[in-house]
Design a protein around this motif. Structure first.
Motif, PDB file in Angstrom:
ATOM      1  N   LEU A   1       4.002  -9.827   0.068  1.00 49.54           N
ATOM      2  CA  LEU A   1       3.400  -8.512   0.294  1.00 49.54           C
ATOM      3  C   LEU A   1       4.400  -7.397   0.029  1.00 49.54           C
ATOM      4  CD1 LEU A   1       1.271  -9.075   3.539  1.00 49.54           C
ATOM      5  CD2 LEU A   1       0.452  -8.786   1.209  1.00 49.54           C
ATOM      6  N   ARG A   2       5.656  -7.640   0.358  1.00 51.22           N
ATOM      7  CA  ARG A   2       6.682  -6.613   0.149  1.00 51.22           C
ATOM      8  C   ARG A   2       6.831  -6.268  -1.331  1.00 51.22           C
ATOM      9  NH1 ARG A   2      11.448  -6.839   0.693  1.00 51.22           N
ATOM     10  NH2 ARG A   2      11.882  -4.783   1.504  1.00 51.22           N
ATOM     11  N   LEU A   3       6.543  -7.232  -2.208  1.00 51.70           N
ATOM     12  CA  LEU A   3       6.687  -6.972  -3.638  1.00 51.70           C
ATOM     13  C   LEU A   3       5.651  -5.969  -4.152  1.00 51.70           C
ATOM     14  CD1 LEU A   3       7.355 -10.591  -4.978  1.00 51.70           C
ATOM     15  CD2 LEU A   3       9.001  -8.723  -4.679  1.00 51.70           C
ATOM     16  N   LEU A   4       4.619  -5.725  -3.380  1.00 48.69           N
ATOM     17  CA  LEU A   4       3.534  -4.865  -3.856  1.00 48.69           C
ATOM     18  C   LEU A   4       3.909  -3.393  -3.837  1.00 48.69           C
ATOM     19  CD1 LEU A   4       0.459  -6.565  -2.139  1.00 48.69           C
ATOM     20  CD2 LEU A   4       1.378  -6.934  -4.433  1.00 48.69           C
ATOM     21  N   THR A   5       4.443  -2.908  -2.725  1.00 47.85           N
ATOM     22  CA  THR A   5       4.595  -1.456  -2.533  1.00 47.85           C
ATOM     23  C   THR A   5       5.918  -1.061  -1.893  1.00 47.85           C
ATOM     24  OG1 THR A   5       3.391  -1.685  -0.438  1.00 47.85           O
ATOM     25  CG2 THR A   5       2.111  -1.015  -2.356  1.00 47.85           C
ATOM     26  N   SER A   6       6.921  -1.961  -1.862  1.00 49.00           N
ATOM     27  CA  SER A   6       8.216  -1.627  -1.256  1.00 49.00           C
ATOM     28  C   SER A   6       9.179  -1.130  -2.320  1.00 49.00           C
ATOM     29  CB  SER A   6       8.788  -2.852  -0.526  1.00 49.00           C
ATOM     30  OG  SER A   6       7.993  -3.156   0.601  1.00 49.00           O
ATOM     31  N   GLY A   7       8.991   0.112  -2.729  1.00 48.32           N
ATOM     32  CA  GLY A   7       9.806   0.745  -3.760  1.00 48.32           C
ATOM     33  C   GLY A   7       8.922   1.722  -4.528  1.00 48.32           C
ATOM     34  N   PRO A   8       9.514   2.825  -5.001  1.00 53.93           N
ATOM     35  CA  PRO A   8       8.704   3.862  -5.646  1.00 53.93           C
ATOM     36  C   PRO A   8       8.016   3.404  -6.930  1.00 53.93           C
ATOM     37  CG  PRO A   8      11.057   4.327  -5.827  1.00 53.93           C
ATOM     38  CD  PRO A   8      10.922   3.189  -4.876  1.00 53.93           C
ATOM     39  N   GLY A   9       8.711   2.621  -7.741  1.00 53.22           N
ATOM     40  CA  GLY A   9       8.085   2.114  -8.959  1.00 53.22           C
ATOM     41  C   GLY A   9       6.991   1.110  -8.648  1.00 53.22           C
ATOM     42  N   ARG A  10       7.250   0.296  -7.653  1.00 56.43           N
ATOM     43  CA  ARG A  10       6.272  -0.722  -7.279  1.00 56.43           C
ATOM     44  C   ARG A  10       4.985  -0.115  -6.734  1.00 56.43           C
ATOM     45  NH1 ARG A  10      10.513  -4.608  -3.997  1.00 56.43           N
ATOM     46  NH2 ARG A  10      11.274  -5.807  -5.774  1.00 56.43           N
ATOM     47  N   LEU A  11       5.110   0.831  -5.835  1.00 55.36           N
ATOM     48  CA  LEU A  11       3.885   1.377  -5.228  1.00 55.36           C
ATOM     49  C   LEU A  11       3.064   2.152  -6.255  1.00 55.36           C
ATOM     50  CD1 LEU A  11       3.748   4.685  -4.288  1.00 55.36           C
ATOM     51  CD2 LEU A  11       5.670   3.915  -2.919  1.00 55.36           C
ATOM     52  N   ALA A  12       3.757   2.821  -7.180  1.00 56.66           N
ATOM     53  CA  ALA A  12       3.015   3.542  -8.218  1.00 56.66           C
ATOM     54  C   ALA A  12       2.235   2.561  -9.085  1.00 56.66           C
ATOM     55  CB  ALA A  12       3.972   4.371  -9.070  1.00 56.66           C
ATOM     56  N   GLN A  13       2.865   1.454  -9.416  1.00 57.65           N
ATOM     57  CA  GLN A  13       2.185   0.460 -10.239  1.00 57.65           C
ATOM     58  C   GLN A  13       1.023  -0.170  -9.478  1.00 57.65           C
ATOM     59  OE1 GLN A  13       4.499  -3.021 -11.459  1.00 57.65           O
ATOM     60  NE2 GLN A  13       3.564  -2.885 -13.477  1.00 57.65           N
TER      61      GLN A  13
ATOM     62  N   ALA B   1       9.659  25.804  -5.529  1.00 53.41           N
ATOM     63  CA  ALA B   1       9.762  24.384  -5.863  1.00 53.41           C
ATOM     64  C   ALA B   1      10.074  23.535  -4.635  1.00 53.41           C
ATOM     65  CB  ALA B   1      10.842  24.173  -6.919  1.00 53.41           C
ATOM     66  N   GLY B   2       9.582  22.311  -4.646  1.00 51.19           N
ATOM     67  CA  GLY B   2       9.880  21.347  -3.595  1.00 51.19           C
ATOM     68  C   GLY B   2       8.917  20.189  -3.690  1.00 51.19           C
ATOM     69  N   GLY B   3       9.370  19.011  -3.216  1.00 49.85           N
ATOM     70  CA  GLY B   3       8.488  17.848  -3.279  1.00 49.85           C
ATOM     71  C   GLY B   3       8.967  16.726  -2.394  1.00 49.85           C
ATOM     72  N   VAL B   4       8.088  15.746  -2.237  1.00 50.19           N
ATOM     73  CA  VAL B   4       8.406  14.541  -1.472  1.00 50.19           C
ATOM     74  C   VAL B   4       8.081  13.325  -2.337  1.00 50.19           C
ATOM     75  CG1 VAL B   4       7.830  13.141   0.542  1.00 50.19           C
ATOM     76  CG2 VAL B   4       7.971  15.631   0.760  1.00 50.19           C
ATOM     77  N   LEU B   5       9.064  12.426  -2.457  1.00 47.29           N
ATOM     78  CA  LEU B   5       8.905  11.181  -3.216  1.00 47.29           C
ATOM     79  C   LEU B   5       8.429  10.070  -2.287  1.00 47.29           C
ATOM     80  CD1 LEU B   5       9.458   9.223  -5.678  1.00 47.29           C
ATOM     81  CD2 LEU B   5      11.777   8.996  -4.750  1.00 47.29           C
ATOM     82  N   PHE B   6       7.378   9.377  -2.698  1.00 42.31           N
ATOM     83  CA  PHE B   6       6.891   8.230  -1.925  1.00 42.31           C
ATOM     84  C   PHE B   6       7.684   6.988  -2.331  1.00 42.31           C
ATOM     85  CE2 PHE B   6       3.471  11.281  -2.175  1.00 42.31           C
ATOM     86  CZ  PHE B   6       2.999  11.312  -0.880  1.00 42.31           C
ATOM     87  N   ARG B   7       8.401   6.404  -1.364  1.00 40.99           N
ATOM     88  CA  ARG B   7       9.280   5.277  -1.689  1.00 40.99           C
ATOM     89  C   ARG B   7       8.764   3.928  -1.207  1.00 40.99           C
ATOM     90  NH1 ARG B   7      14.098   5.585  -3.916  1.00 40.99           N
ATOM     91  NH2 ARG B   7      14.329   3.467  -3.133  1.00 40.99           N
ATOM     92  N   ALA B   8       7.945   3.897  -0.181  1.00 35.54           N
ATOM     93  CA  ALA B   8       7.430   2.600   0.280  1.00 35.54           C
ATOM     94  C   ALA B   8       6.182   2.788   1.125  1.00 35.54           C
ATOM     95  CB  ALA B   8       8.486   1.838   1.080  1.00 35.54           C
ATOM     96  N   LEU B   9       5.255   1.839   0.958  1.00 36.53           N
ATOM     97  CA  LEU B   9       4.024   1.816   1.737  1.00 36.53           C
ATOM     98  C   LEU B   9       3.880   0.446   2.383  1.00 36.53           C
ATOM     99  CD1 LEU B   9       1.526   3.161  -0.983  1.00 36.53           C
ATOM    100  CD2 LEU B   9       2.748   4.530   0.718  1.00 36.53           C
ATOM    101  N   GLU B  10       3.117   0.421   3.463  1.00 43.68           N
ATOM    102  CA  GLU B  10       2.675  -0.842   4.038  1.00 43.68           C
ATOM    103  C   GLU B  10       1.236  -1.072   3.584  1.00 43.68           C
ATOM    104  OE1 GLU B  10       3.228  -1.292   8.237  1.00 43.68           O
ATOM    105  OE2 GLU B  10       1.523  -2.653   8.437  1.00 43.68           O
ATOM    106  N   PRO B  11       0.983  -2.118   2.791  1.00 43.54           N
ATOM    107  CA  PRO B  11      -0.371  -2.321   2.270  1.00 43.54           C
ATOM    108  C   PRO B  11      -1.379  -2.509   3.396  1.00 43.54           C
ATOM    109  CG  PRO B  11       1.204  -3.783   1.184  1.00 43.54           C
ATOM    110  CD  PRO B  11       1.915  -3.158   2.351  1.00 43.54           C
TER     111      PRO B  11
END
Length: 216
Positions: free
Chosen positions: A141-153, A108-118
């Motif tokens: 722009l920060r509202l788009l992908t700055s956070g794990p829930g945001r980037l997934a959405q 087992a193991g994983g990496v969580l994506f927490r923020a992207l730069e669009p």
DNA sequence: TACATGATGCCCT
DNA sequence: GGGCATCATGTAG
């Protein structure tokens, strides 16, 4: 004032799809090496992409904060499976979070994506997020992908659609590629939003990037 | 600007 | 039934 698109590659170098053996390692090593890579969602009409600027490592069954700590369950089985698969979970009744499985099959193991730069498909991301976008306005722009829930959405990631998807397949609509960009400076600190094993330095960021999660 | 709180549903005990 | 790898909003300062 910070300039936008700080990490846009100037190179004409073709992007290389990360192979399964990239992920078949300790999540800490994968985390560090994922910074600067590009997450891509291929759609019929438009391709979305974003530079990975913040991730967290979640280790195996001995990491109290990791979902794998519960042992193998129907929810978390992807973490125990082959490397390079999307692990998507639903959280707080509202949001999905995207991870990639690490370690060889059976560990087992994983990496969580927490923020992207669009980078591309910004209009589509804004539509998915339901935010009115002022072009070239950093706060928006920060509202788009700055956070794990945001980037997934923003990328339309759901458990039904993407869980257990192979991110290393050339035919996948969800991929991670290397365009040759290398972060100038990486910082490591405690993970966010957890109570167990909260002090462990397992959050990896591109230092100074304006698209990191959290308040500015 | 900083902090507190409610929304909301699934998984595991 | 408790807890949760979150976010948006409201209120106080």
């Amino acid at each position: 004032m910070l300039s936008l698109q700080k990490t846009r590659s100037r190179d004409a170098r073709p992007a290389r799809l990360l192979p399964a053996d990239f992920y078949a390692r300790d999540p800490r090593a994968v985390s560090r090496d994922l910074l600067g890579k590009i997450l891509i969602r291929r759609r019929a009409r438009k391709t979305l992409s974003g530079r990975i600027v913040e991730v967290e490592a979640y280790l195996g069954e001995n990491d109290a904060a990791a979902h794998a700590a519960a042992g193998l369950t129907p929810r978390n089985y992807v973490l125990f499976g082959p490397p390079g698969r999307a692990y998507v979970y639903f959280i707080y009744g509202n949001y999905f979070c995207l991870n990639v499985s690490c370690e060889p099959d059976g560990i087992a193991g994983g990496v969580l994506f927490r923020a992207l730069e669009p980078l591309a498909g910004i209009e589509q991301m804004a539509q998915e997020r339901g935010v009115a976008l002022k072009p070239s306005h950093l706060a928006g722009l920060r509202l788009l992908t700055s956070g794990p829930g945001r980037l997934a959405q923003a990328f339309g990631v759901t458990r039904e659609r993407d869980n257990d998807k192979d991110l290393t397949s050339s035919s996948s609509d969800l991929q991670i590629v290397d365009d040759g960009y290398r972060p100038a400076r990486v910082s490591v600190g405690p993970r966010i939003g957890i109570t167990k094993a909260a002090a462990d330095p397992l959050r990896f960021i591109i230092a100074g990037n304006p698209f990191l999660s959290g308040r500015k």
